[in-house]
Design a protein around this motif. Structure first.
Motif, mmCIF file in Angstrom:
data_model
loop_
_atom_site.group_PDB
_atom_site.id
_atom_site.type_symbol
_atom_site.label_atom_id
_atom_site.label_comp_id
_atom_site.label_asym_id
_atom_site.label_seq_id
_atom_site.Cartn_x
_atom_site.Cartn_y
_atom_site.Cartn_z
ATOM 1 N N ILE A 332 0.860 -1.179 0.000
ATOM 2 C CA ILE A 332 0.000 0.000 0.000
ATOM 3 C C ILE A 332 0.900 1.234 0.000
ATOM 4 N N GLU A 333 0.923 1.938 -1.118
ATOM 5 C CA GLU A 333 1.788 3.111 -1.230
ATOM 6 C C GLU A 333 1.283 4.260 -0.368
ATOM 7 N N CYS A 334 -0.030 4.468 -0.377
ATOM 8 C CA CYS A 334 -0.617 5.564 0.388
ATOM 9 C C CYS A 334 -2.128 5.423 0.340
ATOM 10 N N GLN A 335 -2.817 6.269 1.118
ATOM 11 C CA GLN A 335 -4.272 6.269 1.145
ATOM 12 C C GLN A 335 -4.816 7.639 0.779
ATOM 13 N N VAL A 336 -6.011 7.637 0.172
ATOM 14 C CA VAL A 336 -6.642 8.880 -0.241
ATOM 15 C C VAL A 336 -8.148 8.754 -0.007
ATOM 16 N N ALA A 337 -8.805 9.870 0.284
ATOM 17 C CA ALA A 337 -10.251 9.862 0.464
ATOM 18 C C ALA A 337 -10.948 9.782 -0.889
ATOM 19 N N GLY A 338 -12.062 9.055 -0.922
ATOM 20 C CA GLY A 338 -12.843 8.912 -2.153
ATOM 21 C C GLY A 338 -14.260 8.521 -1.821
ATOM 22 N N ASP A 339 -14.876 7.737 -2.668
ATOM 23 C CA ASP A 339 -16.241 7.291 -2.433
ATOM 24 C C ASP A 339 -16.305 6.378 -1.216
ATOM 25 N N THR A 340 -17.407 6.470 -0.477
ATOM 26 C CA THR A 340 -17.620 5.593 0.665
ATOM 27 C C THR A 340 -18.098 4.228 0.181
ATOM 28 N N VAL A 341 -17.465 3.187 0.718
ATOM 29 C CA VAL A 341 -17.780 1.807 0.339
ATOM 30 C C VAL A 341 -17.991 1.000 1.610
ATOM 31 N N THR A 342 -18.941 0.094 1.607
ATOM 32 C CA THR A 342 -19.168 -0.830 2.716
ATOM 33 C C THR A 342 -18.711 -2.221 2.294
ATOM 34 N N GLY A 343 -17.837 -2.813 3.101
ATOM 35 C CA GLY A 343 -17.285 -4.102 2.739
ATOM 36 C C GLY A 343 -16.964 -4.956 3.941
ATOM 37 N N THR A 344 -15.999 -5.822 3.807
ATOM 38 C CA THR A 344 -15.620 -6.781 4.845
ATOM 39 C C THR A 344 -15.288 -6.096 6.161
ATOM 40 N N TYR A 345 -14.641 -4.943 6.100
ATOM 41 C CA TYR A 345 -14.183 -4.255 7.301
ATOM 42 C C TYR A 345 -14.988 -2.998 7.594
ATOM 43 N N GLY A 346 -16.265 -3.014 7.210
ATOM 44 C CA GLY A 346 -17.147 -1.901 7.518
ATOM 45 C C GLY A 346 -17.211 -0.874 6.408
ATOM 46 N N SER A 347 -17.625 0.354 6.775
ATOM 47 C CA SER A 347 -17.774 1.436 5.800
ATOM 48 C C SER A 347 -16.634 2.434 5.951
ATOM 49 N N THR A 348 -16.112 2.877 4.821
ATOM 50 C CA THR A 348 -15.018 3.844 4.842
ATOM 51 C C THR A 348 -14.959 4.573 3.504
ATOM 52 N N ASN A 349 -14.408 5.795 3.549
ATOM 53 C CA ASN A 349 -14.166 6.523 2.298
ATOM 54 C C ASN A 349 -12.689 6.486 1.915
ATOM 55 N N TRP A 351 -9.332 4.918 0.308
ATOM 56 C CA TRP A 351 -8.908 4.026 -0.767
ATOM 57 C C TRP A 351 -7.395 3.859 -0.698
ATOM 58 N N ASN A 352 -6.929 2.647 -0.981
ATOM 59 C CA ASN A 352 -5.498 2.345 -0.964
ATOM 60 C C ASN A 352 -4.935 2.404 -2.382
ATOM 61 N N ARG A 353 -3.845 3.152 -2.550
ATOM 62 C CA ARG A 353 -3.159 3.158 -3.848
ATOM 63 C C ARG A 353 -2.109 2.058 -3.834
ATOM 64 N N LEU A 354 -2.283 1.085 -4.712
ATOM 65 C CA LEU A 354 -1.358 -0.042 -4.800
ATOM 66 C C LEU A 354 -0.190 0.256 -5.730
ATOM 67 N N ALA A 355 -0.408 1.163 -6.648
ATOM 68 C CA ALA A 355 0.593 1.656 -7.597
ATOM 69 C C ALA A 355 -0.038 2.886 -8.234
ATOM 70 N N PRO A 356 0.735 3.748 -8.854
ATOM 71 C CA PRO A 356 0.126 4.910 -9.502
ATOM 72 C C PRO A 356 -0.950 4.500 -10.499
ATOM 73 N N GLY A 357 -2.186 4.970 -10.262
ATOM 74 C CA GLY A 357 -3.291 4.643 -11.146
ATOM 75 C C GLY A 357 -4.012 3.352 -10.814
ATOM 76 N N TYR A 358 -3.728 2.752 -9.649
ATOM 77 C CA TYR A 358 -4.356 1.498 -9.244
ATOM 78 C C TYR A 358 -4.824 1.627 -7.792
ATOM 79 N N PHE A 359 -6.146 1.609 -7.581
ATOM 80 C CA PHE A 359 -6.729 1.854 -6.263
ATOM 81 C C PHE A 359 -7.728 0.754 -5.904
ATOM 82 N N VAL A 360 -7.786 0.430 -4.594
ATOM 83 C CA VAL A 360 -8.823 -0.462 -4.066
ATOM 84 C C VAL A 360 -9.393 0.165 -2.802
ATOM 85 N N SER A 361 -10.671 -0.102 -2.530
ATOM 86 C CA SER A 361 -11.299 0.417 -1.325
ATOM 87 C C SER A 361 -10.718 -0.252 -0.088
ATOM 88 N N ASP A 362 -10.478 0.552 0.946
ATOM 89 C CA ASP A 362 -9.957 0.025 2.203
ATOM 90 C C ASP A 362 -11.004 -0.811 2.938
#
Length: 373
Positions: A332-349, A351-362
């Protein structure tokens, strides 16, 4: 089960190591989900009925094995083993070197990074019984730092749905994992201890765990420098033996088992990784990063399904540019705020940047603190 003979492996303290700060007997009768193709019977560890073969048998037999963990009372970096058995046995160890990070497996006697947590893998290579494995650990010369990054290698599709991988995973349709030709980087079942990022020429990438051994060879950790590579130490770092054999006639054009190499493959991709992750339609050259060799914070992907969509921005409508497989451990290179998503670990806005231009919801990643992008 009576022992026909007793074989002692590494019975003495290795040179340049202090006397053991700790020693212990491996509990061979403790069989759990981490173990593959073995059972404990009549006082010994043996290959279970039907065990010891995997999907990788086409690349050469892969051992059945048992994994156990030991927390030491002090920092250690030298580990060795004494074995009583009437079967061919190898003992490998690895060190926990940080949150969600392990060193590679190394055959004993081994030099490891400083650690207080050691895992032991006892490999059985045929019929017979292991009566005892006694471990010793101490301090000595420190392990040299090994670095690596990404290499372009040829990828083939593994297939073999319904067969069992070298770590005990039963292959499903459109599965998501990879195989590498050395068990030094083989993760336990349902774990991403060793994860790769593999990217196609199109720019699509998948983060996938290493759950099988192959193609062609089983002792070719080509991602390591020659100083620590298991075999073919005259090849440059990043060059698979099969590639050198196919392209240059290295080793007479044959693999480690004496078979004529028919393609230069250095990685096998499960069907889902091949088709859905990278959108490949035929075997192809890909860029692979061996993430356990890369410094940085990392998280573990957990989803209800087998994959998590990777997008080109921190938004649920951003373009999908790849996949992170369940159990993978991406950097995880860094984190940035974005859309809120509800998933395995609850709700959060977040997002984890895995590489420049590649993001997944935290919301689907179990991760520690990360810097802000």
């Amino acid at each position: 089960m009576a022992l026909a003979a007793s074989v002692l492996i590494v019975p003495a303290t290795p040179v340049n190591a202090s006397p053991p700060s700790i020693s212990w007997d491996v509990p061979l009768d403790h069989i759990d989900d981490d173990d593959v193709g073995v059972t404990y019977r009549e006082g010994g560890l043996v290959i279970a009925s039907g065990g010891g073969e995997s999907a990788s048998v086409r690349w050469g037999r892969v051992s059945a094995y048992q994994i156990t963990r030991r927390t030491t009372t002090a920092l250690v970096n030298r580990v060795w083993a004494e074995v009583a058995a009437d079967v061919a046995v190898s003992v490998e160890v690895r060190a926990e070197i940080g949150a969600r990070r392990w060193s590679e497996w190394r055959a004993t006697p081994a030099i490891l990074p400083d650690t207080t947590v050691v895992e032991v893998r006892v490999n059985l290579d045929g019929p017979g019984s292991v009566a005892r494995v006694r471990m010793g650990a101490g301090r000595g010369e420190r392990a040299a730092r090994v670095s690596g990054g990404g290499y372009r290698v040829f990828a083939t599709r593994e297939g073999l749905v319904g067969r069992t991988t070298a770590n005990g995973h039963v292959i499903t349709k459109r599965d998501h994992f990879v195989a590498l030709p050395s068990r030094r980087g083989l993760a336990p079942k349902d774990a991403g201890d060793y994860t790769v990022r593999v990217c196609a020429a199109s720019g699509r990438c998948e983060w996938a765990p290493v759950w099988d051994v192959g193609p062609w060879n089983v002792t070719d950790d080509y991602w390591n420098p020659p100083s620590v590579r298991q075999s073919w130490t005259d090849l440059p770092q990043g060059r698979p033996e099969a590639q050198a054999a196919y392209q240059e006639g290295y080793n007479g054009g044959k693999d480690g088992f004496g078979r004529r190499v028919l393609n230069p493959a250095g990685i096998d991709l499960a069907d889902g990784t091949f088709w859905d992750g990278l959108w490949l339609t035929t075997n192809a050259w890909v860029d692979v990063t061996y993430l356990w060799m890369v410094d940085g914070a990392r998280g573990t992907v957990r989803t209800a399904d087998s994959t998590l969509t990777v997008r080109n921005g921190p938004r649920v409508r951003a373009t999908a540019v790849g996949i992170a497989a369940n159990h993978a451990r991406p950097i995880i290179e860094c984190q940035v705020a974005g859309d809120t998503v509800t998933g395995t670990y609850g709700s959060t806005n977040l997002w984890n940047r895995l590489a420049p231009g590649y993001f997944v919801s935290d919301a689907y990643v179990n991760a520690g603190p990360s810097p802000t992008c």
